[in-house]
Design an enzyme around this catalytic site. Structure first.
Site, PDB file in Angstrom:
ATOM      1  N   GLU A 148       1.556  -0.500  -5.055  1.00  0.00           N
ATOM      2  CA  GLU A 148       0.602   0.558  -5.358  1.00  0.00           C
ATOM      3  C   GLU A 148       1.486   1.793  -5.557  1.00  0.00           C
ATOM      4  O   GLU A 148       1.997   2.350  -4.577  1.00  0.00           O
ATOM      5  CB  GLU A 148      -0.382   0.778  -4.215  1.00  0.00           C
ATOM      6  CG  GLU A 148      -1.399   1.870  -4.543  1.00  0.00           C
ATOM      7  CD  GLU A 148      -2.324   2.197  -3.378  1.00  0.00           C
ATOM      8  OE1 GLU A 148      -3.517   2.447  -3.619  1.00  0.00           O
ATOM      9  OE2 GLU A 148      -1.851   2.209  -2.228  1.00  0.00           O
ATOM     10  N   ASP A 179       0.834  -1.189   0.000  1.00  0.00           N
ATOM     11  CA  ASP A 179       0.000   0.000   0.000  1.00  0.00           C
ATOM     12  C   ASP A 179       0.876   1.250   0.000  1.00  0.00           C
ATOM     13  O   ASP A 179       1.861   1.331   0.745  1.00  0.00           O
ATOM     14  CB  ASP A 179      -0.880  -0.029   1.251  1.00  0.00           C
ATOM     15  CG  ASP A 179      -1.797   1.162   1.368  1.00  0.00           C
ATOM     16  OD1 ASP A 179      -2.668   1.323   0.504  1.00  0.00           O
ATOM     17  OD2 ASP A 179      -1.636   1.924   2.341  1.00  0.00           O
TER      18      ASP A 179
END
Length: 696
Positions: A384, A348
């Site tokens: 990401e 993330d």
């Protein structure tokens, strides 16, 4: 009888580890004056003993407790300076969770005692003790009988990823035993695995399973952080996702799930959050890292160290420039890969991991350490590739070997099919693994993770059913969530029984799924999109732990499931695009590896790629006579049907997205005309190559 005295022990490994005779404790703090070990009863309610860790080696405080073993419950207290303006927030009144805790005791409640600073005078220390209500760690026996389980190491060119939430995937599944629904054991159930196998999925990408906290703001509104992007325990499976079935601990239930998925050829990829922690900004609680060594664990503005750099948008940012923080992240990854057998990680807000003193650096120590690690370097690493800090958008900028979520793919494909606003050239670039982004950087095609829908945003059905987001239930007056989604409602906002609206929505969803699963690169889809999951137009349901996000299997679209399975079977059988870059240049026999065609069968050239009035084209992949299975894709991005002229040869249709199940029995000998319906894709192979797809 006096409690045993702590011996010196070792400064490694960090955390609490049982050796069969006792437990070694080791905790990092570069700025503490001393650290105490507090031992509690089995429920964590009463403190039984307190010891000062007797040894200090290279910023690690350590001690060995002879006779102790698995089951021992403990917490830490760190003594040091309370100087927030210098970045130091030591408060011995706060019991702290070991950052390396393998199992956590207690339930976290938002109480004022957890605050490190005085609520009335933020520059002063809060003197209330929080031990009664603090989370504690439990020493565990790390041993587990894996019975021969190994990482499958599925080749990347065969990988098809399904992103899912452990709870939401099975919470309403009628085939999963009621006691197991919404848990690790539920995902390992026969019914859940049968669905994944029917589709042909090779990897599940699980939304965060690390122990996390629900933000105070959400709790006050009666909501939870359902997605889980608010980690506190980087070595601890969240017990809220465990069933306790068979007396298993959350840790062992997770391991059993991994082994069962491996047994059926499915890899497990974890979505992990190493960019920030659940302690938030300077107004947040003191639970672990902040109290142990705030100035080392977090990035602090050089001239305002009472505050935090906030590159994650969640209040704080972990500082991987510090060797011990980098070590913690790597130790956590090795734990999940080695002790829990997971097969990869999706990071993330991954640019945070590569941020040095002057922004993102693809040669940062984190990437170097991963590349040389004998275990981690073999696993799938997915970024990401953006955060909210300066220069945070880094699509295509990660080191070679890393896969990256490609939002340029997502936005182009949505706009092409739903809005009709992109050209053939835009579509072709994304179809070929975004070669304009990845190829100039020396990256491989598979490093583009192609997706149209993920957990973050509309579901596939909602993308073509709503023109506006409907996030009122999130408690932010519909201000949250993305506002620019390339979405449309096809004529009616929300559910509709109008046959024309329903048909158009079906065609668009099938075209989007086909684009994703047939493009060059690594495909990913969100669980539920293969059968019509809806969130009622909520495009940010991070706080909805209810029927909004739980998949409703009773309404599953059987035709769409069959269509998705056919698509994945086609990808695996034919692999329309190989994992190499195409150049479109003729070889010595005058044959091209890829040829782009007008609807009349002639080659596309020059400015025609950018013309907004022509969004139908063909793509001949492979050199006839030189390629095992030459493939032909016909794409019609416009609403009216289009007549194509097929190239010479006998062509067998393998897929027609105009059909609810994608089936077609067309056999055409070119050059000959063929009608392709509006907003649809057809796929052909030259006959005589023995290519067959299973019927669904």
């Amino acid at each position: 009888m006096n409690p045993p005295t702590l011996q010196r022990g070792h400064p490694w490994p960090l955390g609490a580890h049982w050796d069969g005779q006792g437990v070694n404790f080791a905790v990092f703090s570069a700025h503490a004056h001393h650290v105490e070990l507090c031992v509690f009863d089995a429920e964590g309610r009463h403190e039984l003993a307190r010891h000062v860790l007797p040894a200090h080696s290279h910023d690690v405080w350590h001690g060995y407790l002879p006779g102790a073993g698995p089951g021992l419950v403990y917490g830490l207290r760190a003594h040091g300076a309370w100087r927030p303006e210098r970045g130091h927030r030591f408060n011995p009144h706060k019991l702290l969770l070991d950052p390396y805790a393998r199992e956590v005791v207690g339930r976290f409640d938002w109480r004022p005692e957890h605050g490190g600073a005085d609520p009335q005078h933020g520059g002063h220390m809060d003197g209330r003790d929080n031990a009664t209500h603090a989370l504690k760690a439990r020493v565990v026996d790390e041993r587990y009988d894996w019975r021969g389980d190994r990482h499958p190491h599925i080749p990347i060119e065969q990988t098809v990823i399904c992103e899912l939430h452990v709870k939401g995937f099975t919470m309403r599944h009628p085939g999963v035993p009621a006691a197991l629904r919404g848990t690790y054991a539920g995902l390992a159930s026969d019914a859940a695995i049968a669905h994944l196998q029917r589709l042909g999925v090779t990897a599940v990408e699980l939304l965060p399973v690390h122990l996390h906290l629900d933000e105070h703001r959400l709790v006050q509104m009666g909501l939870t952080n359902y997605w889980g992007y608010n980690t506190l325990g980087f070595f601890c499976p969240d017990p809220r996702l465990a069933s306790g079935h068979g007396g298993l601990s959350p840790r062992d239930e997770f391991r059993a799930m991994v082994a069962k998925l491996h047994e059926h050829g499915i890899e497990v990829i974890l979505d992990v959050v190493y960019n920030h922690t659940a302690e938030g900004d300077e107004h947040g609680p003191t639970l672990s890292f902040r109290g142990l060594d705030n100035a080392s664990y977090y990035r602090l503005p050089p001239h305002a160290k009472a505050h935090y750099d906030n590159y994650a948008g969640c209040g704080n940012t972990l500082d991987l420039r510090h060797p011990r923080v980098l070590q913690m992240v790597l130790d956590s990854l090795r734990f999940w890969a080695g002790e829990m057998h997971v097969d990869g990680f999706r990071f993330d807000l991954a640019p945070v991991l590569g941020r040095g003193d002057h922004g993102f650096d693809r040669h940062a120590p984190f990437f170097t350490a991963l590349a040389q690690d004998p275990l981690l370097s073999r696993l799938k690493m997915i970024a990401e590739p953006w955060d909210v800090g300066p220069g945070g958008y880094q699509v295509g900028g990660f080191p070679g070997g890393w896969l990256e979520w490609n939002d340029r793919y997502r936005d182009t494909m949505r706009a092409f099919w739903i809005e009709g606003s992109h050209t053939r050239g835009d579509f072709a670039q994304r179809l070929c693994a975004s070669s304009d982004i990845f190829q100039p950087r020396g990256r491989a095609p598979f490093e583009s993770v192609n997706y149209v829908v993920s957990h973050d945003g509309y579901t596939l059905l909602d993308l073509v059913s709503y023109a506006h987001k409907h996030n009122e239930a999130n408690g932010e007056h519909n201000r949250d969530g993305h506002g620019h989604n390339h979405n449309a409602n096809c004529g009616v906002e929300g559910p509709s029984d109008d046959p024309q609206v329903v048909a158009l929505r079906g065609r668009l969803r099938r075209a989007l799924l086909a684009s994703t699963l047939l493009s060059q690169g690594t495909p990913m889809f969100a669980a539920g999109d293969e059968f019509g999951h809806t969130q009622g137009g909520n495009n940010n349901p991070y706080c909805q732990d209810n029927g909004t996000t739980w998949l409703d299997w009773s309404r599953a679209d059987a035709d769409l499931i069959a269509f998705t399975a056919r698509l994945i079977a086609l990808r695996q059988a034919a692999l329309p695009f190989a994992n190499r870059w195409y150049d479109g240049l003729p070889d010595r026999h005058g044959l091209q590896d890829v040829t782009w065609l007008r609807v009349d069968g002639s080659e596309l050239h020059g400015d025609e790629w950018r013309r907004p009035d022509g969004r139908a084209f063909g793509c001949l992949i492979g050199r006839p006579g030189a390629c095992p299975v030459p493939m032909l894709l016909l794409v019609n991005g416009d609403a009216p049907a289009v007549e194509f002229t097929l190239p010479a040869g006998a062509w067998q249709a393998l897929l027609d997205t105009g059909d609810p199940r994608g089936r077609s029995d067309r056999h055409v000998r070119g050059p000959a005309p063929l009608t392709v319906g509006g907003r649809s894709i057809m796929v052909f192979a030259l006959e005589g190559h023995g290519l067959r797809l299973p019927e669904n």
